[in-house]
Scaffold this motif. Structure first.
Motif, short mmCIF file in Angstrom:
data_model
loop_
_atom_site.label_atom_id
_atom_site.label_comp_id
_atom_site.label_asym_id
_atom_site.label_seq_id
_atom_site.Cartn_x
_atom_site.Cartn_y
_atom_site.Cartn_z
N THR A 77 0.81 -1.21 0.00
CA THR A 77 0.00 0.00 0.00
C THR A 77 0.84 1.26 0.00
N ARG A 78 2.13 1.16 0.30
CA ARG A 78 2.99 2.35 0.26
C ARG A 78 3.49 2.65 -1.14
N THR A 79 3.88 1.60 -1.87
CA THR A 79 4.47 1.81 -3.20
C THR A 79 3.52 1.46 -4.33
N GLY A 80 2.50 0.67 -4.04
CA GLY A 80 1.57 0.25 -5.08
C GLY A 80 2.04 -0.97 -5.85
N ALA A 81 3.18 -1.55 -5.46
CA ALA A 81 3.70 -2.72 -6.15
C ALA A 81 2.86 -3.94 -5.82
N VAL A 82 2.64 -4.79 -6.82
CA VAL A 82 1.86 -6.01 -6.65
C VAL A 82 2.78 -7.19 -6.88
N SER A 83 2.69 -8.19 -6.00
CA SER A 83 3.50 -9.40 -6.11
C SER A 83 2.60 -10.61 -5.97
N ILE A 84 3.00 -11.70 -6.62
CA ILE A 84 2.31 -12.97 -6.45
C ILE A 84 3.22 -13.85 -5.61
N CYS A 85 2.70 -14.37 -4.51
CA CYS A 85 3.48 -15.20 -3.59
C CYS A 85 2.96 -16.63 -3.69
N THR A 86 3.89 -17.57 -3.92
CA THR A 86 3.52 -18.97 -4.04
C THR A 86 4.38 -19.80 -3.10
N ASN A 87 3.84 -20.93 -2.71
CA ASN A 87 4.56 -21.84 -1.83
C ASN A 87 5.17 -22.94 -2.68
N GLY A 88 6.45 -22.77 -3.01
CA GLY A 88 7.16 -23.77 -3.81
C GLY A 88 7.76 -24.83 -2.91
N GLY A 89 8.58 -25.70 -3.49
CA GLY A 89 9.21 -26.75 -2.72
C GLY A 89 10.16 -26.23 -1.66
N ALA A 90 10.80 -25.09 -1.91
CA ALA A 90 11.78 -24.52 -0.98
C ALA A 90 11.14 -23.54 -0.01
N GLY A 91 9.85 -23.29 -0.11
CA GLY A 91 9.18 -22.33 0.77
C GLY A 91 8.47 -21.25 -0.03
N TRP A 92 7.98 -20.26 0.67
CA TRP A 92 7.24 -19.18 0.03
C TRP A 92 8.19 -18.25 -0.71
N ALA A 93 7.78 -17.82 -1.91
CA ALA A 93 8.56 -16.86 -2.69
C ALA A 93 7.59 -15.90 -3.35
N CYS A 94 7.95 -14.62 -3.37
CA CYS A 94 7.11 -13.59 -3.97
C CYS A 94 7.82 -13.03 -5.20
N TYR A 95 7.08 -12.87 -6.28
CA TYR A 95 7.61 -12.34 -7.52
C TYR A 95 6.75 -11.15 -7.95
N ALA A 96 7.41 -10.10 -8.39
CA ALA A 96 6.70 -8.88 -8.78
C ALA A 96 5.87 -9.16 -10.03
N VAL A 97 4.65 -8.65 -10.03
CA VAL A 97 3.76 -8.75 -11.18
C VAL A 97 4.11 -7.59 -12.10
N PRO A 98 4.20 -7.83 -13.42
CA PRO A 98 4.52 -6.72 -14.33
C PRO A 98 3.50 -5.60 -14.20
#
Length: 180
Positions: free
Chosen positions: A56-77
């Protein structure tokens, strides 16, 4: 020799120590930063593959998924950044074209008074609909109404369709009543 302490003074001392300890412990707790989700920085929304996280501060959106190594978040274009860049490019291109057009000399300096010969005039198409006219001084479009011929064609089509529908309903009714 040690002095004997009355029970009331002893319990008061313990209460004061407990109070100092609890205030000190709370102060240490406040000195640590709260997790970002607790103060409202991130808004999380569940999606099919994980969680969508909005900063909510920057407006950036990320998708977070639970992979085999744990949770990881990747920025949405960010499509907005691409749109803003395209708008800026188009505005600059528009300004460049306006300046180029202003730099050109006009080809026709005056109004042509004589009419074109009939051989040069385009032939009019009798079936072609007139184009909508723009009223002068205003930006309203005038749409021509359908002719009587067009209205007659529509009504005759609707009349034939209605008769066919009634005939079909009568046939279905006869077929059903013959089987019952």
């Amino acid at each position: 020799m040690s002095k004997a302490t009355s029970p009331s003074k002893f319990s008061t001392t313990i209460m004061a120590a407990a109070l100092v300890f609890s205030v000190g412990g709370t102060g240490a707790g406040f000195a640590q930063s709260m997790p970002d989700t607790e103060n409202g920085r991130y808004v999380l929304s569940p999606v099919a593959d994980g969680v969508l996280r909005l900063d909510t501060r920057t407006g950036a959106v990320s998708i977070c998924t639970n992979g085999g190594a744990g949770w990881a978040c990747y920025a949405v274009p960010d499509e907005r950044a691409a749109l803003d860049a395209e708008i800026g490019r188009l505005q600059a291109d528009n300004e460049r074209l306006k300046a180029e057009l202003a730099a050109r000399e006009p080809v026709v300096s005056g109004k042509i008074e004589e009419a074109l010969p009939k051989e040069i005039l385009p032939k009019s198409d009798s079936l072609k609909k007139p184009e909508p006219k723009v009223a002068e001084g205003e930006r309203k479009i005038e749409i021509p109404l359908p002719s009587d011929r067009d209205m007659d064609r529509v009504f005759s089509f609707l009349e034939r369709a209605w008769k066919r529908l009634i005939e079909m309903a009568n046939r279905v009714q006869k077929d059903v009543s013959g089987k019952i």
